[in-house]
Design an enzyme around this catalytic site. Structure first.
Site, short mmCIF file in Angstrom:
data_model
loop_
_atom_site.label_atom_id
_atom_site.label_comp_id
_atom_site.label_asym_id
_atom_site.label_seq_id
_atom_site.Cartn_x
_atom_site.Cartn_y
_atom_site.Cartn_z
N ASP A 51 -10.12 -0.01 35.60
CA ASP A 51 -9.77 -0.26 34.22
C ASP A 51 -9.86 1.02 33.39
O ASP A 51 -10.51 1.06 32.37
CB ASP A 51 -10.72 -1.34 33.68
CG ASP A 51 -10.39 -1.73 32.25
OD1 ASP A 51 -9.21 -1.65 31.87
OD2 ASP A 51 -11.33 -2.06 31.50
N TYR A 96 -20.58 -9.94 31.92
CA TYR A 96 -19.98 -10.06 30.59
C TYR A 96 -20.06 -11.47 30.04
O TYR A 96 -19.04 -12.08 29.72
CB TYR A 96 -18.53 -9.55 30.65
CG TYR A 96 -18.48 -8.04 30.79
CD1 TYR A 96 -18.55 -7.23 29.66
CD2 TYR A 96 -18.40 -7.44 32.03
CE1 TYR A 96 -18.53 -5.85 29.78
CE2 TYR A 96 -18.37 -6.06 32.16
CZ TYR A 96 -18.44 -5.27 31.03
OH TYR A 96 -18.43 -3.90 31.14
#
Ligand SMILES: *[C@@H]1O[C@H](CO)[C@@H](O)[C@H](O)[C@H]1NC(C)=O
Ligand SMILES: *[C@@H]1O[C@H](CO)[C@@H](O)[C@H](O)[C@H]1NC(C)=O
Ligand SMILES: *[C@@H]1O[C@H](CO)[C@@H](O)[C@H](O)[C@H]1NC(C)=O
Ligand SMILES: *[C@H]1O[C@H](CO)[C@@H](O)[C@H](O)[C@H]1NC(C)=O
Length: 606
Positions: free
Chosen positions: A185, A472
């Site tokens: 990412d 997360y």
């Protein structure tokens, strides 16, 4: 033909590398400047190599332009350069003075992403795979002293299943146009990303060095030398005031410094540095080579729940980061490095992780000086296809990373990979030899892999000294449900800790916040929401820390950074505490308050 074949097959990461130093014997010439630059069409399968562009003056090509070194090439021109996949060419020429012919000349690249072939005056002198790490070639035989030499570098930035990071390319549906898909990412910035220099060294010189110095004052060192013409060795260790603390006449030796000043991370004490000077002398006592290296006395150990620095509990409070900026991409820039590290200090943090590749050597030196503890990570991000060839390359990368950074007291743990697919059963046989290798190269630091899978399915965690994991809650799972975060993260860390009985460090948690976007009550993507997500985690962290079940916390991420274009990314990833221009969001102030307050607690513990 045979010669060419060997060169093509042998392109390992270079081993035994010393930091660049200029001194009374060693000379250095910076080649940081504007180089001639030519791009091949995307995916052109080595057109320039076939047509031997290294024999040509590429500045005469109709499409030649210039490229600053160091810099990523991506963000300086148009979208075809930004999204380029395949080969680009750099060239420049340089006068090498005749007086340099007495010694050996090397060309040193601090990093070239991701694959580079280097030619000096039409001769291929070597190739390097990997990026993010330095390599050098002895070019003594290829240059003509007293004349101008041409340096040509062909760089290929194609990612594949056998590169780190892994990735692949796919056609876009338009003729001759392909699209790079790294399994990570962040934007795959490419080119000559760090300094390029010529090193003028004596014929006999030191090529590698290892220093181990612990909190008891024990010292052991080795030096690798190329060439023979020396008969004496002089080793001197001096403290920060220049007082001599130890001497030896052995190239490789051991010894002890009584009651050394220890190297402590910020908030625990001073990052005290000693200097080891190694001199090679001739029979008559004349100086042949000399190097000076700063190092620190300190020991990293660990228990079932804590990391200990010089025997005292070390609670890591910091971030994951990226070494990248506007315009210049992932290239070394002393201005941005200084801004970053000053901001790290501003928050009160004591550590960070070099996510997701080794950072510049300059930054490692600054970490040592400032007392910022670092987890050094390889470029093995998001491995999902296991094979022998990627494993071999990964092992080379581990060797080169440890070789480059082993003498830095600030480097306290090796992260062999980030978020591999570690629930696949192939992951275990893949990582067993990697952990073994890292342990054989360095017995003084813990090993980790930064995991994304959970404690129930992960097959790699059991191999590690410290478990780092990224999670997360409130973002990739249960977005918007702030009320669930504290219990979710508390429970998960408790499970990891119970199942594996070793230090647990949360290496990523956080949420996106588009700078300047506000809403009350908090809503995903606003600065308020990011702050609330962090605060909910902190409630759990404080409980776990008091129960001695958490060894550290790292927010993802220090600053916003660029990614590829994606439906989930708004011109890059905005999980930063700071914007990409390094201005604080609300979350930066929250973290500053948290990390700075807890500073006092560390001091009290001493
Ligand atoms: C740049 O010029 C060279 C030499 O004419 C050519 O081979 C190459 O394809 C050109 N690059 C691009 C991107 O068109
Ligand atoms: C370089 O790029 C080409 C085409 O873009 C690719 O097919 C090839 O595998 C790459 N070679 C190396 C050595 O990285
Ligand atoms: C010193 O140690 C290095 C690195 O381990 C080794 O290569 C070298 O042979 C040793 N030299 C001597 C003189 O023992
Ligand atoms: C600092 O850490 C302690 C111990 O875990 C905790 O109780 C306290 O709330 C923390 N302080 C801040 C400002 O977060």
């Amino acid at each position: 033909m045979l010669q060419t074949l060997t060169l093509l097959l042998l392109s390992p990461l270079s081993l035994a590398i010393l930091p660049v130093q200029e001194n009374e014997i060693r000379e250095v010439r910076q080649l940081n400047d504007l180089w001639t630059f030519v791009r091949e069409p995307s995916n052109s399968i080595g057109y320039g190599l076939k047509h031997e562009w290294f024999r040509q003056d590429i500045s005469t090509f109709h499409n030649a332009t210039v490229m600053p070194v160091p810099s990523a090439f991506n963000d300086l021109q148009d979208s075809s350069l930004r999204d380029h996949v395949g080969w680009v060419w750099y060239q420049r020429s340089e006068f090498i003075p005749s007086r340099m012919s007495k010694g050996r000349t090397y060309i040193r690249f601090d990093s070239a992403n991701y694959y580079a072939k280097v030619f000096i005056n039409t001769i291929e002198t070597g190739a390097n795979t990997g990026g993010h790490l330095p390599f050098e070639f002895d070019i003594t035989q290829h240059i003509v002293y007293g004349q101008k030499s041409t340096i040509t570098v062909a760089i290929n930035n194609t990612l594949s299943l056998t590169t780190l990071p892994q990735g692949d390319v796919k056609p876009t549906g338009y003729p001759d146009h392909i699209y790079q898909r790294g399994f990570m990412d962040f934007f795959p910035y490419s080119g000559l990303l760090r300094s390029v220099r010529l090193l003028f060294l004596p014929k006999t010189h030191i090529t590698g060095q290892s220093i181990i110095a612990d909190a008891e004052g024990s010292l052991s060192f080795t030096n690798d030398v190329i060439g023979t013409g020396f008969s004496k060795v002089e080793v001197i260790v001096t403290d920060a005031d220049g007082e001599i603390e130890y001497t030896s006449s052995a190239l490789n030796g051991t010894g002890k410094v009584a009651k050394p000043e220890l190297w402590w991370p910020r908030n625990m004490g001073k990052p005290y540095l000693y200097t080891i000077t190694v001199r090679l002398l001739s029979d008559s006592g004349s100086l042949i080579d000399v190097i000076r290296t700063k190092f620190g006395f300190r020991s990293i150990t660990w228990t079932k729940s804590e990391i200990l620095w010089n025997g005292r509990p070390f609670y890591c409070q910091g971030f994951g980061m990226h070494e990248e900026y506007d315009v210049r991409g992932r290239s070394f820039d002393s201005v941005m490095m200084t801004r970053d590290l000053n901001l790290v200090e501003w928050t009160g943090a004591n550590c960070y992780r070099t996510s997701h590749y080794p950072y510049s050597e300059e930054r490692m030196e600054e970490n040592d000086r400032r007392g910022i503890a670092v987890i050094v990570e390889t470029a093995a991000v998001a491995i999902r296809h296991y094979s022998d060839s990627i494993q071999n390359h990964h092992m080379d990368f581990i060797r080169a990373t440890i070789d480059r950074d082993r003498n830095h007291p600030s480097a306290f743990m090796w992260s062999l990979a980030n978020e591999p697919s570690s629930s696949l059963h192939e992951a275990k046989p893949y990582f067993v030899p990697l952990v073994k290798l890292a342990k054989s190269l360095d017995t003084t630091r813990p090993i980790t892999v930064v995991l994304a899978s959970g404690p129930a399915t992960d097959v790699v965690a059991d191999l590690l000294d410290v478990i780092c994991f990224n999670r997360y809650y409130g973002w990739y799972s249960n977005i918007g449900m702030l009320f669930k975060i504290e219990a979710d993260i508390y429970n998960e860390i408790s499970i990891w800790n119970k199942k594996f009985a070793r230090p647990i460090l949360i290496s990523e948690y956080g949420a996106e916040a588009i700078p300047g976007m506000h809403r009350d009550p908090p809503f995903a993507f606003t600065e308020e929401y990011q702050v609330e997500v962090l605060k909910e985690h902190h409630k759990a962290f404080d409980r776990l820390r008091n129960e001695k079940r958490l060894a550290g916390e790292m927010v993802w991420v220090f600053a916003d950074f660029m990614t590829l274009q994606d439906t989930t990314r708004v011109v890059g990833n905005h999980k930063g505490l700071f914007t990409r221009q390094r201005e604080p969001k609300m979350s930066a102030h929250l973290i500053r308050q948290r990390y700075s307050t807890n500073k006092t607690r560390h001091r009290d513990e001493l």
